[in-house]
Design a protein around this motif. Structure first.
Motif, PDB file in Angstrom:
ATOM      1  N   SER A  28      85.887 -38.256 105.421  1.00 18.84           N
ATOM      2  CA  SER A  28      86.432 -36.769 105.496  1.00 18.84           C
ATOM      3  C   SER A  28      85.275 -35.828 105.049  1.00 18.84           C
ATOM      4  N   THR A  29      85.539 -34.540 105.372  1.00 18.84           N
ATOM      5  CA  THR A  29      84.469 -33.580 104.652  1.00 18.84           C
ATOM      6  C   THR A  29      85.093 -33.323 103.275  1.00 18.84           C
ATOM      7  N   ALA A  30      86.091 -33.868 103.030  1.00 17.27           N
ATOM      8  CA  ALA A  30      86.522 -34.059 101.564  1.00 17.27           C
ATOM      9  C   ALA A  30      85.575 -34.811 100.636  1.00 17.27           C
ATOM     10  N   SER A  31      84.859 -35.641 101.200  1.00 14.71           N
ATOM     11  CA  SER A  31      83.805 -36.250 100.401  1.00 14.71           C
ATOM     12  C   SER A  31      82.509 -35.469 100.415  1.00 14.71           C
ATOM     13  N   ILE A  32      82.321 -34.407 101.135  1.00 17.68           N
ATOM     14  CA  ILE A  32      81.069 -33.586 101.318  1.00 17.68           C
ATOM     15  C   ILE A  32      81.163 -32.208 100.529  1.00 17.68           C
ATOM     16  N   VAL A  33      82.508 -31.416 100.986  1.00 19.05           N
ATOM     17  CA  VAL A  33      82.562 -30.207 100.341  1.00 19.05           C
ATOM     18  C   VAL A  33      82.418 -29.998  98.818  1.00 19.05           C
ATOM     19  N   ARG A  34      82.240 -28.922  98.428  1.00 20.15           N
ATOM     20  CA  ARG A  34      82.382 -28.462  96.963  1.00 20.15           C
ATOM     21  C   ARG A  34      83.225 -27.379  97.053  1.00 20.15           C
ATOM     22  N   VAL A  35      83.848 -27.208  95.807  1.00 23.14           N
ATOM     23  CA  VAL A  35      84.715 -25.769  95.660  1.00 23.14           C
ATOM     24  C   VAL A  35      83.547 -24.863  95.441  1.00 23.14           C
ATOM     25  N   THR A  36      83.495 -23.678  96.479  1.00 21.34           N
ATOM     26  CA  THR A  36      82.355 -22.515  96.179  1.00 21.34           C
ATOM     27  C   THR A  36      83.124 -21.346  96.446  1.00 21.34           C
ATOM     28  N   ASN A  64      95.752 -34.044  85.221  1.00 22.59           N
ATOM     29  CA  ASN A  64      95.448 -32.646  85.199  1.00 22.59           C
ATOM     30  C   ASN A  64      94.613 -31.979  86.020  1.00 22.59           C
ATOM     31  N   ALA A  65      93.755 -32.888  86.748  1.00 20.85           N
ATOM     32  CA  ALA A  65      92.938 -32.529  87.950  1.00 20.85           C
ATOM     33  C   ALA A  65      93.764 -31.793  88.907  1.00 20.85           C
ATOM     34  N   SER A  66      93.231 -31.046  89.559  1.00 16.98           N
ATOM     35  CA  SER A  66      93.979 -30.414  90.700  1.00 16.98           C
ATOM     36  C   SER A  66      94.333 -31.500  91.628  1.00 16.98           C
ATOM     37  N   ASN A  67      95.603 -31.173  92.720  1.00 23.18           N
ATOM     38  CA  ASN A  67      95.776 -32.100  93.821  1.00 23.18           C
ATOM     39  C   ASN A  67      94.724 -32.339  94.677  1.00 23.18           C
ATOM     40  N   PRO A  68      94.048 -31.280  95.124  1.00 23.98           N
ATOM     41  CA  PRO A  68      92.955 -31.417  96.184  1.00 23.98           C
ATOM     42  C   PRO A  68      91.698 -32.298  95.455  1.00 23.98           C
ATOM     43  N   ALA A  69      91.534 -31.909  94.242  1.00 23.94           N
ATOM     44  CA  ALA A  69      90.368 -32.774  93.662  1.00 23.94           C
ATOM     45  C   ALA A  69      90.717 -34.370  93.739  1.00 23.94           C
ATOM     46  N   LYS A  70      91.909 -34.507  93.369  1.00 25.77           N
ATOM     47  CA  LYS A  70      92.394 -35.878  93.307  1.00 25.77           C
ATOM     48  C   LYS A  70      92.169 -36.834  94.731  1.00 25.77           C
ATOM     49  N   TYR A  71      92.875 -35.839  95.808  1.00 25.07           N
ATOM     50  CA  TYR A  71      92.471 -36.539  97.218  1.00 25.07           C
ATOM     51  C   TYR A  71      90.855 -36.673  97.412  1.00 25.07           C
ATOM     52  N   ARG A  72      90.193 -35.519  97.242  1.00 26.67           N
ATOM     53  CA  ARG A  72      88.832 -35.513  97.727  1.00 26.67           C
ATOM     54  C   ARG A  72      87.815 -36.554  96.559  1.00 26.67           C
ATOM     55  N   ALA A  73      88.477 -36.713  95.689  1.00 26.94           N
ATOM     56  CA  ALA A  73      87.862 -37.885  94.865  1.00 26.94           C
ATOM     57  C   ALA A  73      88.093 -39.245  95.480  1.00 26.94           C
ATOM     58  N   PRO A 120      81.624 -33.269  92.479  1.00 30.12           N
ATOM     59  CA  PRO A 120      82.349 -32.360  91.531  1.00 30.12           C
ATOM     60  C   PRO A 120      83.804 -32.913  91.549  1.00 30.12           C
ATOM     61  N   ALA A 121      84.330 -33.361  92.582  1.00 26.56           N
ATOM     62  CA  ALA A 121      85.625 -33.788  92.719  1.00 26.56           C
ATOM     63  C   ALA A 121      85.934 -35.093  91.808  1.00 26.56           C
TER      64      ALA A 121
END
Ligand code: NDP
Length: 345
Positions: free
Chosen positions: A122-130, A155-164, A144-145
């Motif tokens: 996924s781009t989840a493994s590429i993107v960084r919060v910007t 307590n991590a954000s839900n998107p960060a959990k999936y992206r990690a 960063p995820a």
């Protein structure tokens, strides 16, 4: 040739199986239960014995795919949890990582005839919060995820959990391949799509059964229960998307093209904001969704066309012959024109 598709009942995988069968491949799909197998067998009954299912009830179990990989020429690994409601991030990370290394391990031990393995990352493994518009490429990794989940756990954000989960799974795949490549007859291709939209042909009898990306779209554009400004495709951020049918085609080209070997490849049609889908949907007459003649309006025409996360999808053009239309052409609801086309079309 024979292709194993893991998680064959998923939103993306059902399209992939359908396209593989239409192109003459023999397909074995793994699902978690007999009921899911039954739905698929019925859907693909026209293909007779060209389609079969195997039940893999727990993809994290040792040797889970040992039987499934036997006799296969190629593997498409799509099974991985995709949702934003995990409490413990390990709910996502364990099946994502172990499912991936497990299928590779089974292919190492029992996949003597396997020539290529394609993994749906996924781009989840590429993107960084910007906070400023950024174009990401295959050279980027979402470290960063992983860090956020390590530091904050539940307590991590839900998107960060999936992206990690997606980043760790993809890293584990490349590590496994690098370690074992001298001993295996296959090579590896990883596809990295952003939001995947398009028609759902999997077992969906109610909107609550939609996959995560289709549900986001439905709840934003159709019912309005989701804020069109929030999240990845929201008007504050913007994101990119690809049509599920084009992603299925990319998965098949990733099997067939020699030059795809050992590449991670972004598969994206271009940018979007949900407001743009709303504007297009409302410009169509009759309504593209007859059961919902009045679609959400949001703030018509308000989008500034600034997208925080863009992706450089040029490699998909070079390696797989996937090309998107001129600016703007990739947004719409119906018709071939909106699709991320292939050079042959
Ligand atoms: P779906 O939720 O529709 O399909 C996911 C598939 O994975 C299903 O077959 C599901 O089985 C299986 N699965 C999920 N969790 C587990 C688990 N713990 N153990 C075993 N199997 C599991 O999602 P999509 O089709 O959208 O996603 C498919 C792949 O594409 C995933 O790898 C996802 O990360 C990736 N992806 C999706 C994007 C999108 O926008 N849709 C964007 C980028 C990547 P079951 O039905 O039994 O739960």
């Amino acid at each position: 040739s024979k292709v194993l598709v893991s998680g064959a009942n998923g939103f993306i995988a059902v399209w992939l199986v359908r396209l593989l069968l239409e192109k003459g491949f023999i397909v074995r799909g793994t699902v978690r239960s007999e009921e899911k197998a039954k739905f698929l067998k019925n859907l693909f009954k026209g293909h007779g014995d060209k389609f079969e299912t195997v039940i893999v009830s727990d993809i994290t179990a040792d040797g889970a795919f040992d039987e499934a990989v036997k006799g296969m020429d190629a593997i498409e690994h799509t099974a991985s949890p995709f949702h934003f409601h995990a409490d413990d991030p390990q709910e996502l990370i364990i099946p994502a990582v172990k499912g991936t290394t497990g299928i590779l391990e089974s292919a190492l031990k029992h996949g003597q005839s396997v020539k290529r393995i394609v993994i749906t990352s996924s781009t989840a493994s590429i993107v960084r919060v910007t906070t400023s518009p950024t174009t990401f490429s295959e050279n980027d990794w979402n470290e960063p995820a992983i860090k956020e989940v390590e530091e904050k756990g539940r307590n991590a954000s839900n998107p960060a959990k999936y992206r990690a989960s997606k980043t760790l799974a993809e890293k584990a795949a490349w590590d496994f391949y690098t370690k074992n490549k001298s001993q295996v007859p296959w090579d590896l291709v990883v596809l990295n799509p952003p939001y995947v939209f398009g028609p759902s042909i999997q077992d969906v009898s109610t909107p609550s059964a939609l996959g995560t990306s289709a549900a986001d779209w439905y709840e934003t554009v159709v019912t309005g229960s989701r804020d069109p400004e929030a999240g990845g495709g929201g008007s504050k951020a913007g994101s990119e998307w690809v049509d599920v049918r084009d992603l299925a085609e990319a998965h098949i080209r990733a099997l067939q093209r020699e030059e795809a070997a050992n590449e991670r490849i972004i598969i994206s049609a271009g940018p979007f904001k949900y407001q743009e889908w709303m504007d297009v949907a409302n410009s169509l007459n009759p309504s593209p969704i007859p059961s919902h003649p009045s679609l959400q309006k949001g703030n018509p025409g308000s989008t500034d066309k600034v997208y925080l996360s863009r992706y450089d999808a040029s490699k998909s053009g070079r390696v797989l012959g996937m090309v998107s239309g001129p600016e703007g052409e990739s947004l719409g609801l119906t018709g071939e024109k909106i699709r991320y086309r292939t050079k042959e079309e």
